[in-house]
Design a protein around this motif. Sequence first.
Motif, PDB file in Angstrom:
ATOM      1  N   UNK A 129     -10.808  13.392 -75.526  1.00 50.49           N
ATOM      2  CA  UNK A 129      -9.993  14.582 -75.735  1.00 50.49           C
ATOM      3  C   UNK A 129     -10.835  15.850 -75.795  1.00 50.49           C
ATOM      4  N   UNK A 130     -11.914  15.834 -76.570  1.00 54.06           N
ATOM      5  CA  UNK A 130     -12.700  17.055 -76.758  1.00 54.06           C
ATOM      6  C   UNK A 130     -13.461  17.472 -75.505  1.00 54.06           C
ATOM      7  N   UNK A 131     -13.709  16.520 -74.587  1.00 54.85           N
ATOM      8  CA  UNK A 131     -14.445  16.836 -73.366  1.00 54.85           C
ATOM      9  C   UNK A 131     -13.617  16.513 -72.131  1.00 54.85           C
ATOM     10  N   UNK A 132     -12.293  16.688 -72.278  1.00 55.63           N
ATOM     11  CA  UNK A 132     -11.377  16.334 -71.195  1.00 55.63           C
ATOM     12  C   UNK A 132     -11.625  17.164 -69.938  1.00 55.63           C
ATOM     13  N   UNK A 133     -11.840  18.451 -70.093  1.00 53.08           N
ATOM     14  CA  UNK A 133     -12.045  19.312 -68.927  1.00 53.08           C
ATOM     15  C   UNK A 133     -13.387  19.050 -68.243  1.00 53.08           C
TER      16      UNK A 133
ATOM     17  N   UNK B 258      -6.958  15.840 -86.644  1.00 55.27           N
ATOM     18  CA  UNK B 258      -8.122  16.728 -86.658  1.00 55.27           C
ATOM     19  C   UNK B 258      -8.778  16.782 -85.277  1.00 55.27           C
ATOM     20  N   UNK B 259      -8.882  15.636 -84.613  1.00 54.50           N
ATOM     21  CA  UNK B 259      -9.512  15.590 -83.292  1.00 54.50           C
ATOM     22  C   UNK B 259      -8.673  16.320 -82.245  1.00 54.50           C
ATOM     23  N   UNK B 260      -7.362  16.317 -82.405  1.00 60.55           N
ATOM     24  CA  UNK B 260      -6.507  17.076 -81.480  1.00 60.55           C
ATOM     25  C   UNK B 260      -6.787  18.566 -81.615  1.00 60.55           C
TER      26      UNK B 260
ATOM     27  N   UNK C 118      -4.863   8.498 -89.170  1.00 61.48           N
ATOM     28  CA  UNK C 118      -3.890   9.384 -88.532  1.00 61.48           C
ATOM     29  C   UNK C 118      -4.274  10.839 -88.750  1.00 61.48           C
ATOM     30  N   UNK C 119      -4.748  11.180 -89.945  1.00 59.88           N
ATOM     31  CA  UNK C 119      -5.225  12.545 -90.193  1.00 59.88           C
ATOM     32  C   UNK C 119      -6.453  12.867 -89.342  1.00 59.88           C
TER      33      UNK C 119
ATOM     34  N   UNK D 291     -12.115   2.915 -86.205  1.00 63.67           N
ATOM     35  CA  UNK D 291     -13.259   3.803 -86.015  1.00 63.67           C
ATOM     36  C   UNK D 291     -13.597   3.942 -84.534  1.00 63.67           C
ATOM     37  N   UNK D 292     -13.657   2.822 -83.821  1.00 65.14           N
ATOM     38  CA  UNK D 292     -13.938   2.868 -82.386  1.00 65.14           C
ATOM     39  C   UNK D 292     -12.876   3.664 -81.640  1.00 65.14           C
ATOM     40  N   UNK D 293     -11.613   3.430 -81.991  1.00 67.20           N
ATOM     41  CA  UNK D 293     -10.535   4.151 -81.316  1.00 67.20           C
ATOM     42  C   UNK D 293     -10.625   5.649 -81.588  1.00 67.20           C
ATOM     43  N   UNK D 294     -10.946   6.019 -82.836  1.00 69.03           N
ATOM     44  CA  UNK D 294     -11.044   7.439 -83.176  1.00 69.03           C
ATOM     45  C   UNK D 294     -12.195   8.099 -82.427  1.00 69.03           C
ATOM     46  N   UNK D 295     -13.344   7.427 -82.353  1.00 67.42           N
ATOM     47  CA  UNK D 295     -14.489   7.992 -81.633  1.00 67.42           C
ATOM     48  C   UNK D 295     -14.192   8.103 -80.143  1.00 67.42           C
ATOM     49  N   UNK D 296     -13.520   7.094 -79.616  1.00 66.91           N
ATOM     50  CA  UNK D 296     -13.132   7.151 -78.201  1.00 66.91           C
ATOM     51  C   UNK D 296     -12.143   8.280 -77.949  1.00 66.91           C
TER      52      UNK D 296
END
Length: 669
Positions: free
Chosen positions: A519-523, A571-573, A566-567, A509-514
Amino acid sequence: MEMNRIEEEQTVFEIGVVVPKRNVEEENEDCNCVEVLVDEFTKVGLIVERVQGVADEFIKLAAPLETLGRAAAELKLKKRTHIGMDLQFEWEEVDAFVKQPDGSLFSWFERFHCYNHLIYGIVNKSKSAVTLKYDGKEFCWEVGENLVPKLESVRFIKQVFPLHDEMKRKKLLKNWALNWWDITDQPIDEIYSYFGAKIAIYFAFLGMYTRWMFFPAAFAITVQLIDFGSLQLLVLPIFFIGIILWAVMFSQFWKRKNSALLARWQISYSVGVEPGYKLLGMEWGSIQSPVKASRKWGTDKTNEKEVYPRSEWFGHLLRFRNDAIVIMSIIFLQLPFELAYAHLYEVIVSDVMKFGLTAVYLFAIQHFTRIGGKISVRLIKYENNETAEKRADSLVYKVFGLYFMQTYIGVFYHALLHRNFLTLRQVLIQRLLISEVLENLLENSLPYLKYSYKKYGVRKKKRREKGSSTGKIQFSSRVEKEYLKPSYTASIAEELEDGLFDDSPADCLELALQFGMIMMFACAFPLAFAFATLNNITEIRTDALKLLAMLKRPVPRAATTIGAWLNIFQFLIVMSICTNCAFLVWFYDHEGKWSIEPGLAIILVIEHILLLIKFGFSRFVPEEPAWVRANRVKNATQAQDVCSKQLLRTISGGRKMFGEVKESEKNDL
């Protein structure tokens, strides 16, 4: 050689049983319960050692290989054979089965279940009830009743728990937990042998994820520190494209590594139904042969065609109903709360007030999430999930929805409504740095504080019994120290295989949130990759230290992958492709007219190309390495040849017998 032989012959006690300590004033008449328990353990072939602790007595159990083998045969465990097939274990045919990577016949998961079978399978087989006594109390062990559950129900047995193997534990401490020089390298095979597949797969994933993070971290530092002059406008799009390609490649290459690990550990991909699981009113354990089963189902094909679809669609409707309940709860209950926090954070000017608001918010969402987790667990109990793994995946999706909302909604609020990139970066820094530092401090300090508090409680109780407040009370036995340590337990649902929702180590869970945050706010904040890399390097060692030194040895769990996580990463990608394209548009469109031509068109083209790459890359990189695929084909061919020959012998023998019967009938006539 002699030293190695002595080490191999040493008895390794792997299970501890906690019972009340014998009172010195009481003799055998009142304390025969322990003697009966020890005697029964010995009868089933276990090696027993009794240890007197400060407040309790501990029974340490070990099992010779033959005892474990007999138990495995009774449990009908399936193990990999030298021809590549998983067959039911038979002790008389022990040489036909493949050994583990560490040279042992059984994995820790298999040994633990054999211990459980031996310990909890003790039954009163005598013709009359046995009277058991302890602490002046009497109770009857009835005929046909299991002993250990009986003693647990009367609270004589306080706990049955796995013990650390001191030799292997110290070796792992040296080569893994305290080995900071290797950074991300880990002895995964030894971790698997000691903790089981679930924890080993988690650490393999964490190690690979951290190792792959070095590239985007170095890229991000370069983007942040170097001034590219006139090319500065192209830097962020290039960085964005690079990290998306990196994430897609990481996801696919992890699947390859996962399949290689399973092949090395001789773990089958297939996950069968649980023992005793009822499908359409029939227990799988009741099926005696495929022929009988086919005859039974073949007699009523019309009923079969009706029952299967009805059960299938009823299960889908139950899951859809439960998912709808969770989604509506998030929208109508959690979303207003998260938006209110985000709005107040934007309005408040004082930094001290912001930190105070964040502290209250974090305290509130912890309780909110636990309530949501408990509700999710209740809903899952009414779903028609065939296996524990599917129940775990269902829980993962539901609870991740709660965490996803509370983690990202405030960040989206600053990004989408206010387009305040300065505030957005402050929020990201606060979430990545402050929250992770606080979580790591809590995760590492809480087990020690719980352990210290338990020791203090035992000492206080012992002094009260002695009637003296002075004198030092030492915990000399290793087994008692392990008993006082907190357990590695699920933080949301202890009764479910909940997909690594655990108190520690830092779970998926921590890894997914991280992963979603960076990733979503990389820019908006490229340096987040560097902070995440440093955090994960530290996380590997601290989590290993907790497992080996601060917690009881975990109960082994079966696993073949990281499951639904993994799914969620996939989704986060996809989400990160959409969000970063939006950030690029807002970053270059300062006036907010959405008319940056041809810039907007280029960004939209980039988005579609990246989405196409995301879904097409899996076709380019196979999920199995060539050697794994070759071994699988080879094993399947060998198994087919062996089965074909055996079947031919059976058929030819049957025809011979049939011919002899016909010949005898003719002679009789």
